[in-house]
Design a protein around this motif. Structure first.
Motif, PDB file in Angstrom:
ATOM      1  N   ALA A  12    -122.771  32.611  15.100  1.00 34.17           N
ATOM      2  CA  ALA A  12    -123.740  33.713  15.126  1.00 34.17           C
ATOM      3  C   ALA A  12    -123.018  35.046  15.285  1.00 34.17           C
ATOM      4  O   ALA A  12    -123.315  36.020  14.580  1.00 34.17           O
ATOM      5  N   VAL A  13    -122.053  35.108  16.211  1.00 35.22           N
ATOM      6  CA  VAL A  13    -121.313  36.351  16.429  1.00 35.22           C
ATOM      7  C   VAL A  13    -120.570  36.741  15.155  1.00 35.22           C
ATOM      8  O   VAL A  13    -120.602  37.903  14.719  1.00 35.22           O
ATOM      9  N   LEU A  14    -119.935  35.763  14.538  1.00 38.16           N
ATOM     10  CA  LEU A  14    -119.155  36.036  13.320  1.00 38.16           C
ATOM     11  C   LEU A  14    -120.034  36.628  12.219  1.00 38.16           C
ATOM     12  O   LEU A  14    -119.724  37.672  11.645  1.00 38.16           O
ATOM     13  N   VAL A  15    -121.165  35.974  11.961  1.00 41.35           N
ATOM     14  CA  VAL A  15    -122.040  36.401  10.860  1.00 41.35           C
ATOM     15  C   VAL A  15    -122.620  37.795  11.133  1.00 41.35           C
ATOM     16  O   VAL A  15    -122.510  38.709  10.310  1.00 41.35           O
ATOM     17  N   LEU A  16    -123.220  37.986  12.321  1.00 43.85           N
ATOM     18  CA  LEU A  16    -123.888  39.254  12.615  1.00 43.85           C
ATOM     19  C   LEU A  16    -122.892  40.404  12.697  1.00 43.85           C
ATOM     20  O   LEU A  16    -123.117  41.484  12.146  1.00 43.85           O
ATOM     21  N   SER A  17    -121.760  40.158  13.373  1.00 50.00           N
ATOM     22  CA  SER A  17    -120.789  41.238  13.539  1.00 50.00           C
ATOM     23  C   SER A  17    -120.178  41.648  12.194  1.00 50.00           C
ATOM     24  O   SER A  17    -119.918  42.833  11.968  1.00 50.00           O
ATOM     25  N   THR A  18    -119.992  40.686  11.300  1.00 46.05           N
ATOM     26  CA  THR A  18    -119.432  41.020   9.986  1.00 46.05           C
ATOM     27  C   THR A  18    -120.430  41.857   9.179  1.00 46.05           C
ATOM     28  O   THR A  18    -120.055  42.826   8.515  1.00 46.05           O
ATOM     29  N   ILE A  19    -121.714  41.503   9.256  1.00 45.17           N
ATOM     30  CA  ILE A  19    -122.745  42.285   8.553  1.00 45.17           C
ATOM     31  C   ILE A  19    -122.758  43.720   9.079  1.00 45.17           C
ATOM     32  O   ILE A  19    -122.770  44.691   8.309  1.00 45.17           O
TER      33      ILE A  19
END
Lengths: 120, 244
Positions: A88-95
């Motif tokens: 979740a952190v990876l996906v949201l932070s990358t967006i």
């Protein structure tokens, strides 16, 4: 090839010595990279022999992460416990990073050059 | 003396087990295989050669019952070269700097805001989702190129092995969604798309930007280099002031 390699290793060592000696938060190889950029700016470029070794090393850079990356096999329990949170952190932070960087530059270029396409 | 069996299989097995370069060879072989697979599938994002190599090697080690430490002591020559390759990143960074001098100020401002957004969003979201401290530190440099991110993670008390994998996955995810996502928000210029790809998704994003156009690729390469510098210089400071 040996000349270029030695040249790079000298910058790497210099970075390592400065990083440890001055207790800088920047890792040695990264400091070595910054020093080499500074050198290139002063000298208006780098020697061809150094450039060739650099492109050779960078061509296979991805291979060089593999031994450390395999260390993931030791992190099994951690991945089981926190894997979904990590995803979740990876996906949201990358967006967020993509949007903030892209929109900021888009606005800035618009203001300076109403038709930003002239640069493409 | 008997020459009945010239094939001493036990001696051969022993040679394989003790040769320090066995795992070096396995690592290189798996990587070449993974690269070929990547080319065959026309660069299908999830089959990134680093990920495939890691999966292959972990499977081989598990199968043979070899602990990670024995593998690493064999394959560490590649790991040592990583530091030297990091220094070599200076050359493309310098070349890209030369090419985009005219736009330097807007680029530096976008770098500062975008790069900080990357680190702060990882910290805030990590806290929100309850990541443990070492994992959180491993995630903060996830948008910068792997060698720099690993060095920073190690320096700051994170888990370099986790960082290496997180960075590659971030690059893959960023490269997959960047163009549709940015277009949705009206960001359509090659320059802005390339730059955002370099900031958020490092080398994997830069490779994606090269497919858009050489201009996008050059701005991505520059953004990747500059964000590596920015993150190195600010990460320790950010962690020092972040309420743990």
């Amino acid at each position: 090839m040996l000349y270029g390699f030695t040249f790079l290793v000298i910058f790497q060592l210099l970075g390592e010595v400065l990083s440890r000696g001055l207790h800088l938060p920047v890792p040695g190889p990264v400091l070595g990279m910054l020093l080499l950029v500074a050198w290139a700016v002063i000298k208006r470029g780098v020697d061809d022999r150094v450039g060739r070794v650099c492109s050779g090393l960078l061509r296979y850079m991805a291979l060089l992460f593999v031994p450390a990356g395999v260390g993931l096999m030791l992190l099994g329990p951690l991945l089981r416990d926190e894997g979904w949170a990590m995803l979740a952190v990876l996906v949201l932070s990358t967006i967020i990073t993509l949007l903030v960087a892209g929109l900021t530059l888009h606005r800035l270029l618009r203001r300076r050059h109403p038709s930003a396409d002239e640069f493409s | 003396m008997s020459f009945a069996n010239p094939l001493d299989s036990q001696a051969m097995l022993l040679a394989l087990q003790t040769a320090p370069f066995l795992w070096l060879g396995v690592t290189a072989g798996c990587f070449l295989l993974a690269e070929r697979l990547y080319a065959r599938t026309r660069h299908f994002p999830l089959l990134h050669p680093v990920l495939v190599s890691i999966v292959l090697i972990v499977a081989i080690l598990r199968l043979c019952g070899v602990p990670y430490q024995s593998y690493f002591s064999g394959a560490q020559l590649f790991h040592w070269l990583l530091g030297t390759a990091t220094v070599a990143l200076a050359v493309p960074l310098f070349d890209n700097l030369q090419r985009v001098r005219a736009l330097l100020w807007p680029l530096l401002i976008a770098l500062l805001i975008g790069g900080l957004a990357g680190m702060l969003s990882a910290l805030a979201l990590g806290k929100l989702f309850g990541l443990s401290p070492a994992v959180l530190v491993s995630f903060v440099p996830k948008s910068v190129t792997t060698p720099i991110a690993m060095a920073l993670s190690q320096h700051a008390g994170g888990l370099p092995a986790l960082t290496a994998n997180v960075v590659i996955l971030t690059g893959i995810f960023g490269a997959m969604i960047a163009v549709p996502l940015l277009s949705l928000f009206g960001v359509r210029s090659d320059i802005a798309q390339g730059f955002a790809l370099g900031i958020a998704a490092h080398g994997v994003g830069t490779a994606r930007a090269m497919q858009i156009s050489p201009t996008a690729g050059a701005f991505a390469g520059l953004a990747m280099g500059l964000n590596g510098v920015l993150t190195s210089l600010t990460l320790a400071l950010l962690l020092a002031f972040w309420p743990a």
